[in-house]
Design an enzyme around this catalytic site. Structure first.
Site: not given
Ligand code: GLP
Length: 234
Positions: A62, A128, A130, A135
């Site tokens: 990313d 979280n 990811h 996400e």
């Protein structure tokens, strides 16, 4: 999913390095690489090693949208500093977060991934759950795409920036389908703030609400965690 618990990040980096070294003796061609603080000890081991990547390809997960490659917060800069300046590859790819046509750049990245199937993917994990910048709520079928970062991710990553307002609000990320196509996946997680995500990933149900849980469906995943990240596992 094989879970290995280690004492600390240093030991975790060493084990990930050993796994990579072993795969390289089998002639793998393409590495999938990750950024963030988690893989730093792994890159340290690689930099100090005699491994040679000059005939190999790397593909990163990313990149932030809008940051120039020379910005010291960009993932391109991170990779240069932590790996590429010391250990150059024949070819290294990162998503182009500065492209004028981001959709076209994402398609282009999918073409690059298709032409260079990933043999060995390094992953971190967000608080979280990811992976990359996929996400919660991201479809498991997703390929490279533009992501609106979750407020919790912006907050978590603000420690690398002067102020939270400087954190980009978007990123371009390899999708979950591409991550799942990697032959071997090594996921690293250190620290208690990752404990909930690790528990959900290893013991929870497979759900798009916790993207890393999809890894339960992959047949060659090694999870390397320290005791704090493993602390909520049964
Ligand atoms: C970032 C990256 C992920 C990384 C994760 C955890 O937002 N996009 O690839 O795994 O969040 O980061 P860290 O390792 O710094 O905790």
């Amino acid at each position: 999913m094989k879970v290995i618990t280690v004492k600390n990040a240093q030991e975790g980096g060493k084990i990930a390095f050993t796994l990579l070294k072993e795969k390289m003796t089998q002639g793998i061609q393409t590495l999938g690489l990750a950024t963030g603080s988690t893989p730093e000890t792994f890159y340290q081991e690689v930099r100090q090693s005699d491994l040679d990547f000059s005939e190999m390809t790397s593909i990163n997960l990313d990149e932030y949208v809008g940051l120039d490659q020379t910005s010291d917060q960009s993932y391109a800069y991170f990779m240069k500093e932590h790996l590429f300046d010391t250990k150059p590859f024949k070819m290294s790819y990162l998503p182009n977060g500065k492209a004028t046509d981001l959709e076209a750049a994402a398609k282009d990245y999918d073409r690059i991934i298709a032409e260079n199937p990933i043999d060995f993917q390094i992953l971190g994990i967000g608080r979280n759950g990811h992976i990359g910048f996929n996400e919660p709520g991201t479809s498991f079928d997703e390929t490279t795409h533009i992501v609106d970062l979750a407020p919790s991710t912006i907050e978590a990553n603000s420690r690398f920036f002067d102020s939270i307002d400087d954190v980009p609000k978007q990123a371009m990320s390899m999708g979950i389908a591409s991550i799942m196509a990697s032959k071997t996946i090594v996921l690293l997680a250190f620290g208690s703030e990752k404990a909930d995500a690790i528990k959900g990933m290893v013991e929870g149900s497979v759900t798009e609400d916790l993207p890393a849980s999809v890894l339960q469906n992959h047949d060659d995943v090694i999870v390397i965690v320290d005791e704090a990240a493993a602390s909520k596992l049964a």
